[in-house]
Design a protein around this motif. Structure first.
Motif, PDB file in Angstrom:
ATOM      1  N   ASN A 195      -5.622   1.245  -4.764  1.00 50.17           N
ATOM      2  CA  ASN A 195      -5.585  -0.225  -4.720  1.00 50.17           C
ATOM      3  C   ASN A 195      -4.678  -0.782  -5.806  1.00 50.17           C
ATOM      4  O   ASN A 195      -3.980  -1.782  -5.596  1.00 50.17           O
ATOM      5  N   ALA A 196      -4.659  -0.139  -6.973  1.00 50.34           N
ATOM      6  CA  ALA A 196      -3.752  -0.562  -8.035  1.00 50.34           C
ATOM      7  C   ALA A 196      -2.296  -0.374  -7.613  1.00 50.34           C
ATOM      8  O   ALA A 196      -1.404  -1.074  -8.109  1.00 50.34           O
ATOM      9  N   MET A 197      -2.070   0.566  -6.673  1.00 48.82           N
ATOM     10  CA  MET A 197      -0.729   0.830  -6.164  1.00 48.82           C
ATOM     11  C   MET A 197      -0.380  -0.083  -4.985  1.00 48.82           C
ATOM     12  O   MET A 197       0.713   0.040  -4.425  1.00 48.82           O
ATOM     13  N   GLY A 198      -1.304  -0.959  -4.599  1.00 45.79           N
ATOM     14  CA  GLY A 198      -1.026  -1.898  -3.520  1.00 45.79           C
ATOM     15  C   GLY A 198      -1.725  -1.599  -2.215  1.00 45.79           C
ATOM     16  O   GLY A 198      -1.522  -2.304  -1.221  1.00 45.79           O
ATOM     17  N   ALA A 199      -2.550  -0.564  -2.188  1.00 46.59           N
ATOM     18  CA  ALA A 199      -3.305  -0.238  -0.970  1.00 46.59           C
ATOM     19  C   ALA A 199      -4.452  -1.232  -0.791  1.00 46.59           C
ATOM     20  O   ALA A 199      -4.789  -2.001  -1.704  1.00 46.59           O
ATOM     21  N   GLN A 200      -5.072  -1.186   0.388  1.00 46.86           N
ATOM     22  CA  GLN A 200      -6.220  -2.042   0.683  1.00 46.86           C
ATOM     23  C   GLN A 200      -7.367  -1.151   1.158  1.00 46.86           C
ATOM     24  O   GLN A 200      -7.508  -0.871   2.347  1.00 46.86           O
ATOM     25  N   VAL A 201      -8.137  -0.658   0.200  1.00 44.45           N
ATOM     26  CA  VAL A 201      -9.264   0.238   0.480  1.00 44.45           C
ATOM     27  C   VAL A 201     -10.551  -0.459   0.071  1.00 44.45           C
ATOM     28  O   VAL A 201     -10.685  -0.902  -1.070  1.00 44.45           O
ATOM     29  N   GLU A 202     -11.503  -0.542   0.991  1.00 42.25           N
ATOM     30  CA  GLU A 202     -12.786  -1.179   0.728  1.00 42.25           C
ATOM     31  C   GLU A 202     -13.923  -0.227   1.075  1.00 42.25           C
ATOM     32  O   GLU A 202     -13.809   0.577   2.001  1.00 42.25           O
ATOM     33  N   GLY A 203     -15.009  -0.324   0.308  1.00 43.43           N
ATOM     34  CA  GLY A 203     -16.202   0.447   0.635  1.00 43.43           C
ATOM     35  C   GLY A 203     -16.285   1.815  -0.007  1.00 43.43           C
ATOM     36  O   GLY A 203     -17.228   2.560   0.258  1.00 43.43           O
ATOM     37  N   ALA A 204     -15.311   2.192  -0.837  1.00 40.45           N
ATOM     38  CA  ALA A 204     -15.367   3.508  -1.486  1.00 40.45           C
ATOM     39  C   ALA A 204     -16.627   3.606  -2.336  1.00 40.45           C
ATOM     40  O   ALA A 204     -16.972   2.677  -3.060  1.00 40.45           O
ATOM     41  N   GLY A 205     -17.319   4.732  -2.237  1.00 43.53           N
ATOM     42  CA  GLY A 205     -18.596   4.892  -2.895  1.00 43.53           C
ATOM     43  C   GLY A 205     -19.762   4.643  -1.968  1.00 43.53           C
ATOM     44  O   GLY A 205     -20.920   4.829  -2.347  1.00 43.53           O
ATOM     45  N   THR A 206     -19.470   4.229  -0.728  1.00 43.97           N
ATOM     46  CA  THR A 206     -20.479   4.047   0.315  1.00 43.97           C
ATOM     47  C   THR A 206     -20.108   4.950   1.492  1.00 43.97           C
ATOM     48  O   THR A 206     -18.992   5.480   1.558  1.00 43.97           O
ATOM     49  N   PRO A 207     -21.012   5.131   2.455  1.00 45.59           N
ATOM     50  CA  PRO A 207     -20.704   6.013   3.603  1.00 45.59           C
ATOM     51  C   PRO A 207     -19.657   5.476   4.564  1.00 45.59           C
ATOM     52  O   PRO A 207     -19.214   6.208   5.453  1.00 45.59           O
ATOM     53  N   VAL A 208     -19.262   4.223   4.413  1.00 48.15           N
ATOM     54  CA  VAL A 208     -18.243   3.655   5.311  1.00 48.15           C
ATOM     55  C   VAL A 208     -17.099   3.084   4.468  1.00 48.15           C
ATOM     56  O   VAL A 208     -17.311   2.176   3.657  1.00 48.15           O
ATOM     57  N   ILE A 209     -15.930   3.622   4.657  1.00 47.95           N
ATOM     58  CA  ILE A 209     -14.736   3.171   3.937  1.00 47.95           C
ATOM     59  C   ILE A 209     -13.764   2.568   4.948  1.00 47.95           C
ATOM     60  O   ILE A 209     -13.475   3.177   5.986  1.00 47.95           O
TER      61      ILE A 209
END
Length: 428
Positions: free
Chosen positions: A204-218
C-alpha cells in the motif's frame, strides 16, 4: 561445514534485541520486482536466506545497496528493468520462498520461467495452491522438467480465489501478483499472520490498494503501476519466541526488546501455564524463571493466532525437562518431528506417532553430538544444549544461519557459553 558447541548449565540474564522478521523480509524483497523505483526496507535482518534471495533478485535485474542507517540495517532494492525472467534451479533450490518471484515477474513482465522450489525437509509442501491462484489471475501455466513456465501477455485480471486450506505462502504470492491485475481480486480463507499485514502495508505504501490483510478475506483492487517507498520490516515473532523459550529453559531473567508481546501471545500463555514468569511491556517482553521445575503443557500447532508451527521444536525441547507428560500435535506440516530423535540423543523421552508426540519430562539432559534437520529444529537443539550437562555439538548449522542473526552473540551476551566451530576446525 560449521557446527555450534554449547556448554550447558548457565542461566541467562540480560537483554536480547530482536531482529526484523525473516519470513516478512524475504517477501518484501520480492515486492521490489513490482516497481521500477527504489524500495527502501529498514530493520532488515542479515541472514543466509536474505542473501540467497538477494542473489536471485540481482540475477533478475535488481540493484541492492545495504547499509546501517538511523533506523538500523537497511536495504535499498531498485529494479529499474527486468533483465531476466528466468529463475534457475541453482538460484531457487536453496530457499523455498524464492519461488514467490513467479507472480511479480509475470505481473510486471508478462512471462516467467521459475524452478520448482527446494527448502527444508519438513514435508512435501506442494506449490499447487500458488499455481492455482496465479492461474486464476489469467496466467497460463505449464510444467516442464522441474520448471514453471508462466505467460500472461495481456496482463493479469482480478479473480475470486478461495483457498482450500490456509496457506501463508500462497496468500502472499497471490497478493504480490494481484496488485497489478486489472480489476478486483478477492482472496478467501486467506492466512492472517502478522507478516501478511506487513506485506500489505508495504504494498500500500507503494501505491497498491489492499484491504482486509490480517483477516480471512483480503480484497485487492489492481493498479496500473507501483512506485517506490520506505518500509520498516516487522519484528521477528519467531526469533522472539525462540529466545523466550531459551530463557525459560535455562532459567534467569531476559528482556526481549524491539518486539511485541501480542505477536506471540499463544506462546506466552503456554509459558505461563508451564510456570514461567512473563511480563508484557510496550516494547518487548521479560521472561523469568527462578529454577522451579517446569510443568508439562499440551500444545496443538495452528495458523495464527494459534501456536506457531515454527515454535513447535523449541517448545518440545522445553517440555523435555517438565514434570509430567505433554502432548504436542503438529497440524501444519508433516515430518516436522525429526528433531525428536536428536533430542533423544541428549536423554529426552519422546514417543512420536504420526502427527502427535508425547514428551515425558526427565530430570536432566546430557550433552552429545547432534545434527540439525531444519531451521527450527536446529535452534531447538541449541536450546537443549543450554541446560545439558557437558558439551553439546550441533552440526549442519547452515540451517540455523538461514533464520537467526548473530545467535551466538545474543546468547553469550546473556551469559551462555556458545561458540561456532568453522569447517576448518577454528573456534569462534
Amino acid at each position: 561445514m560449521d557446527s555450534i558447541a554449547i556448554t550447558g548449565g548457565t542461566r541467562l540474564n540480560g537483554e536480547i534485541p530482536i531482529s526484523g522478521a525473516k519470513n516478512s523480509a524475504i517477501k518484501l524483497m520480492v515486492a521490489s520486482l513490482l516497481t521500477e523505483e527504489p524500495l527502501r526496507l529498514t530493520n532488515m535482518p542479515r541472514l543466509r536466506d536474505t542473501r540467497f534471495l538477494g542473489q536471485l533478485l540481482q540475477h533478475l535485474g535488481t540493484n541492492i545497496t545495504e547499509s546501517d542507517g538511523p533506523d538500523g540495517p537497511e536495504s535499498v532494492l531498485h529494479t529499474r528493468t527486468i533483465r531476466s525472467h528466468f529463475a534457475t534451479y541453482d538460484l531457487v533450490r536453496q530457499m523455498r520462498a524464492s519461488f514467490n518471484v513467479l507472480g511479480p515477474l509475470v505481473a510486471r513482465n508478462g512471462q516467467a520461467k521459475v524452478s520448482l522450489p527446494g527448502g527444508c525437509a519438513i514435508g512435501g509442501r506442494p506449490v499447487d495452491l500458488h499455481l492455482k491462484a496465479i492461474e486464476a489471475l489469467g496466467v497460463t501455466i505449464d510444467l516442464h522438467e522441474g520448471y514453471v513456465y508462466a505467460q500472461a501477455p495481456r496482463g493479469l485480471k482480478g479473480a475470486d480465489i478461495e483457498f482450500p486450506i490456509v496457506s501463508v505462502g500462497a496468500t502472499e504470492h497471490a497478493m504480490l501478483a494481484a496488485v497489478l491485475a486489472k480489476g478486483v481480486t478477492r482472496l478467501g480463507n486467506a492466512a492472517c499472520e502478522p507478516e501478511i499485514e506487513d506485506l500489505a502495508d508495504c504494498l500500500n505504501a507503494m501505491g497498491a490498494q489492499v484491504e482486509g490483510a490480517g483477516t480471512p478475506v483480503i480484497t485487492i483492487t489492481g493498479v496500473k503501476k507501483l512506485h517506490g517507498a520506505s518500509h520498516a520490516v516487522i519484528t521477528d515473532r519467531i526469533e522472539a519466541g525462540t529466545y523466550a523459550v531459551a530463557a525459560a529453559m535455562a532459567g534467569g531473567e531476559v528482556r526481549l526488546t524491539n518486539t511485541r508481546a501480542d505477536l506471540m501471545e499463544a506462546l506466552l500463555v503456554k509459558l505461563e501455564e508451564a510456570g514461567v514468569g512473563v511480563t508484557r511491556l510496550n516494547d518487548g517482553v521479560v521472561i523469568k524463571r527462578n529454577g522451579a521445575r517446569l510443568k508439562a503443557v499440551n500444545i496443538d500447532t495452528a495458523p495464527y493466532p494459534g501456536f506457531a508451527t515454527d515454535l513447535q521444536a523449541q517448545f518440545m525441547t522445553l517440555m523435555t525437562l517438565a514434570e509430567g507428560e505433554s502432548v504436542i500435535r503438529e497440524t501444519i506440516f508433516e515430518n516436522r518431528f525429526m528433531h525428536a530423535a536428536e533430542l533423544a540423543r541428549l536423554g529426552a523421552d519422546i514417543t512420536v506417532s504420526g502427527s502427535e508426540a508425547r514428551v515425558r519430562g526427565v530430570d536432566h539432559l546430557e550433552g552429545a553430538p547432534v545434527m540439525a534437520t531444519d531451521l527450527r529444529a536446529s535452534v531447538g537443539l541449541v536450546i537443549a544444549g543450554l541446560v545439558a550437562t557437558g558439551e553439546t555439538t550441533v552440526s549442519r548449522v547452515y540451517h540455523l544461519d538461514r533464520g537467526f542473526e548473530r545467535l551466538e552473540d545474543k546468547l553469550n551476551a546473556c551469559g551462555a557459553e556458545v561458540r561456532r566451530i568453522h569447517g576448518d576446525g577454528i573456534d569462534e
